[in-house]
Design a protein around this motif. Sequence first.
Motif, mmCIF file in Angstrom:
data_model
loop_
_atom_site.group_PDB
_atom_site.id
_atom_site.type_symbol
_atom_site.label_atom_id
_atom_site.label_comp_id
_atom_site.label_asym_id
_atom_site.label_seq_id
_atom_site.Cartn_x
_atom_site.Cartn_y
_atom_site.Cartn_z
ATOM 1 N N GLN A 14 -0.603 -4.595 -10.848
ATOM 2 C CA GLN A 14 -0.574 -3.818 -9.612
ATOM 3 C C GLN A 14 -1.751 -2.846 -9.512
ATOM 4 O OE1 GLN A 14 3.532 -2.261 -9.707
ATOM 5 N NE2 GLN A 14 4.078 -3.851 -8.229
ATOM 6 N N LEU A 15 -1.947 -2.338 -8.298
ATOM 7 C CA LEU A 15 -3.107 -1.518 -7.965
ATOM 8 C C LEU A 15 -2.787 -0.027 -7.958
ATOM 9 C CD1 LEU A 15 -4.312 -3.587 -4.875
ATOM 10 C CD2 LEU A 15 -5.421 -3.550 -7.116
ATOM 11 N N LEU A 16 -3.820 0.756 -8.250
ATOM 12 C CA LEU A 16 -3.785 2.205 -8.085
ATOM 13 C C LEU A 16 -5.050 2.618 -7.331
ATOM 14 C CD1 LEU A 16 -2.858 3.137 -11.764
ATOM 15 C CD2 LEU A 16 -1.407 3.658 -9.793
ATOM 16 N N GLY A 17 -4.897 3.489 -6.338
ATOM 17 C CA GLY A 17 -6.064 4.033 -5.657
ATOM 18 C C GLY A 17 -6.659 3.167 -4.569
ATOM 19 N N GLU A 18 -5.949 2.133 -4.146
ATOM 20 C CA GLU A 18 -6.528 1.231 -3.129
ATOM 21 C C GLU A 18 -6.653 1.916 -1.771
ATOM 22 O OE1 GLU A 18 -2.305 1.182 -2.531
ATOM 23 O OE2 GLU A 18 -3.476 0.882 -4.354
ATOM 24 N N GLN A 19 -5.786 2.874 -1.462
ATOM 25 C CA GLN A 19 -5.872 3.551 -0.160
ATOM 26 C C GLN A 19 -7.170 4.329 -0.036
ATOM 27 O OE1 GLN A 19 -2.357 5.664 1.203
ATOM 28 N NE2 GLN A 19 -1.051 4.426 -0.124
ATOM 29 N N GLU A 20 -7.535 5.045 -1.090
ATOM 30 C CA GLU A 20 -8.788 5.803 -1.056
ATOM 31 C C GLU A 20 -9.993 4.867 -0.983
ATOM 32 O OE1 GLU A 20 -5.638 8.310 -2.846
ATOM 33 O OE2 GLU A 20 -6.358 6.295 -3.268
ATOM 34 N N ALA A 21 -9.916 3.735 -1.672
ATOM 35 C CA ALA A 21 -11.041 2.796 -1.686
ATOM 36 C C ALA A 21 -11.284 2.189 -0.320
ATOM 37 C CB ALA A 21 -10.781 1.692 -2.708
ATOM 38 N N LEU A 22 -10.220 2.013 0.459
ATOM 39 C CA LEU A 22 -10.360 1.391 1.771
ATOM 40 C C LEU A 22 -10.796 2.378 2.849
ATOM 41 C CD1 LEU A 22 -7.252 -0.972 1.718
ATOM 42 C CD2 LEU A 22 -9.656 -1.583 1.391
ATOM 43 N N GLN A 23 -10.800 3.655 2.521
ATOM 44 C CA GLN A 23 -11.233 4.679 3.472
ATOM 45 C C GLN A 23 -12.754 4.660 3.563
ATOM 46 O OE1 GLN A 23 -9.640 8.667 2.861
ATOM 47 N NE2 GLN A 23 -11.576 9.562 3.526
ATOM 48 N N ARG A 24 -13.262 4.639 4.762
ATOM 49 C CA ARG A 24 -14.715 4.601 4.959
ATOM 50 C C ARG A 24 -15.210 5.944 5.492
ATOM 51 N NH1 ARG A 24 -16.990 -0.500 4.852
ATOM 52 N NH2 ARG A 24 -15.537 -2.269 4.846
ATOM 53 N N GLY A 25 -16.206 6.485 4.823
ATOM 54 C CA GLY A 25 -16.804 7.735 5.276
ATOM 55 C C GLY A 25 -16.024 8.952 4.815
ATOM 56 N N GLY A 26 -16.737 10.057 4.630
ATOM 57 C CA GLY A 26 -16.093 11.305 4.248
ATOM 58 C C GLY A 26 -15.721 11.333 2.767
ATOM 59 N N THR A 27 -15.204 12.465 2.350
ATOM 60 C CA THR A 27 -14.790 12.640 0.961
ATOM 61 C C THR A 27 -13.375 12.114 0.776
ATOM 62 O OG1 THR A 27 -16.159 14.629 0.781
ATOM 63 C CG2 THR A 27 -14.449 14.308 -0.902
ATOM 64 N N THR A 28 -13.189 11.275 -0.216
ATOM 65 C CA THR A 28 -11.855 10.719 -0.463
ATOM 66 C C THR A 28 -11.122 11.598 -1.469
ATOM 67 O OG1 THR A 28 -12.804 9.277 -2.162
ATOM 68 C CG2 THR A 28 -12.486 8.352 0.035
ATOM 69 N N VAL A 29 -9.919 11.996 -1.103
ATOM 70 C CA VAL A 29 -9.094 12.862 -1.942
ATOM 71 C C VAL A 29 -7.845 12.095 -2.349
ATOM 72 C CG1 VAL A 29 -7.800 15.029 -2.037
ATOM 73 C CG2 VAL A 29 -9.961 14.921 -0.769
ATOM 74 N N ARG A 30 -7.536 12.112 -3.620
ATOM 75 C CA ARG A 30 -6.360 11.404 -4.113
ATOM 76 C C ARG A 30 -5.095 12.031 -3.528
ATOM 77 N NH1 ARG A 30 -8.199 6.631 -6.260
ATOM 78 N NH2 ARG A 30 -9.687 6.964 -7.956
ATOM 79 N N ARG A 31 -4.195 11.195 -3.020
ATOM 80 C CA ARG A 31 -2.966 11.680 -2.397
ATOM 81 C C ARG A 31 -1.824 11.804 -3.382
ATOM 82 N NH1 ARG A 31 -3.163 7.567 2.840
ATOM 83 N NH2 ARG A 31 -5.310 8.053 3.454
ATOM 84 N N VAL A 32 -1.986 11.171 -4.536
ATOM 85 C CA VAL A 32 -0.934 11.189 -5.556
ATOM 86 C C VAL A 32 -1.587 11.401 -6.921
ATOM 87 C CG1 VAL A 32 0.618 9.670 -4.262
ATOM 88 C CG2 VAL A 32 -1.057 8.679 -5.852
ATOM 89 N N SER A 33 -0.755 11.658 -7.916
ATOM 90 C CA SER A 33 -1.213 11.711 -9.307
ATOM 91 C C SER A 33 -0.732 10.458 -10.019
ATOM 92 C CB SER A 33 -0.645 12.948 -10.016
ATOM 93 O OG SER A 33 -1.137 14.137 -9.444
ATOM 94 N N ALA A 34 -1.476 10.027 -11.028
ATOM 95 C CA ALA A 34 -1.093 8.835 -11.805
ATOM 96 C C ALA A 34 -1.188 9.164 -13.287
ATOM 97 C CB ALA A 34 -2.003 7.658 -11.468
ATOM 98 N N GLN A 35 -0.116 8.855 -14.016
ATOM 99 C CA GLN A 35 -0.047 9.160 -15.443
ATOM 100 C C GLN A 35 0.515 7.957 -16.204
ATOM 101 O OE1 GLN A 35 3.046 11.901 -17.008
ATOM 102 N NE2 GLN A 35 1.333 13.139 -17.739
ATOM 103 N N ALA A 36 -0.092 7.641 -17.337
ATOM 104 C CA ALA A 36 0.351 6.494 -18.132
ATOM 105 C C ALA A 36 1.713 6.771 -18.770
ATOM 106 C CB ALA A 36 -0.674 6.179 -19.211
ATOM 107 N N LEU A 37 2.633 5.832 -18.600
ATOM 108 C CA LEU A 37 3.938 5.920 -19.265
ATOM 109 C C LEU A 37 3.868 5.337 -20.669
ATOM 110 C CD1 LEU A 37 6.379 4.793 -16.439
ATOM 111 C CD2 LEU A 37 6.310 7.015 -17.527
ATOM 112 N N THR A 38 3.001 4.358 -20.845
ATOM 113 C CA THR A 38 2.805 3.696 -22.129
ATOM 114 C C THR A 38 1.304 3.591 -22.363
ATOM 115 O OG1 THR A 38 2.695 1.513 -21.104
ATOM 116 C CG2 THR A 38 4.878 2.286 -21.780
ATOM 117 N N LYS A 39 0.923 3.076 -23.500
ATOM 118 C CA LYS A 39 -0.486 2.740 -23.675
ATOM 119 C C LYS A 39 -0.857 1.725 -22.603
ATOM 120 C CE LYS A 39 -0.200 1.392 -27.935
ATOM 121 N NZ LYS A 39 -0.603 0.863 -29.278
ATOM 122 N N CYS A 40 -1.981 1.951 -21.960
ATOM 123 C CA CYS A 40 -2.368 1.094 -20.824
ATOM 124 C C CYS A 40 -3.799 0.619 -20.956
ATOM 125 C CB CYS A 40 -2.244 1.866 -19.504
ATOM 126 S SG CYS A 40 -0.568 2.316 -19.045
#
Length: 259
Positions: A89-115
């Motif tokens: 699965q994907l993380l951060g695809e919403q920010e990647a699809l945004q064109r122009g301007g500064t992209t700000v992460r809308r959520v936080s992501a933290q590893a539950l296991t070794k990844c």
Amino acid sequence: MTGRALNAPVFESLIPRAHHGSFWRELDKEDRARLVMLAGRTRRVAAGETLFHRGSTGSEVLIVLEGFVKVMSMAGETLNLQAIRAPGQLLGEQEALQRGGTTVRRVSAQALTKCRVLVVTSAAFRSFLEEHSRAWEALARELGDRLRESETRVEGMAADAANRRLARALVSLLDPGEVLRVGTGPLQLRLSQADLASWIGTSRETVERILRDWRTRGLVETGYRSIRVMSPTDMFRIAGLPGLPFASAVPAPRVAGKR
């Protein structure tokens, strides 16, 4: 965090672990090889390490290849568990699809296991989508599945008992290959009871009571921020889901002191 050289055959060996309906699994072999070439590097993440923070800038897309990642969003003044991303699965695809301007992460992501994650720049990800029509279909499949899972979870909050919602949450994280190998579903995840409560829409006390009951019945073992499902078949039954398709091949859980 470590960068690694990419090897397409190695990535193909990870396909069986990818979540059904995930972006990575829905791509064909040629498209996966092309995306590996575009990505340039992978990143290894320790359990508990943050991949990115809400409010930080960044637009790289991360594809989870191994392990589980929890996604957290703000609800008032509290950071709550919103979802768990599985292999493929994907993380951060919403920010990647945004064109122009500064992209700000809308959520936080933290590893539950070794990844291990595949790191793709936003420009490379958009170019890949534009050049490979099947990639758009793979993206639509994952986003559609996520939406349906979210709707099911919301509907369940109104219609299902908390123990069924908790069972469904845990079942979604079971690794079928590991269940086949050892007869249990080890979930050594950095999930607190508060995380689980916010994920399924109930109180921490309710989660604590359910887990206590399941421990007494031998269905789970719990430790600090970890849960081990001892009887996957029973957990599917509590969740109200069809039984494991490989249940007949799953050996009985091993009992301490017996061989």
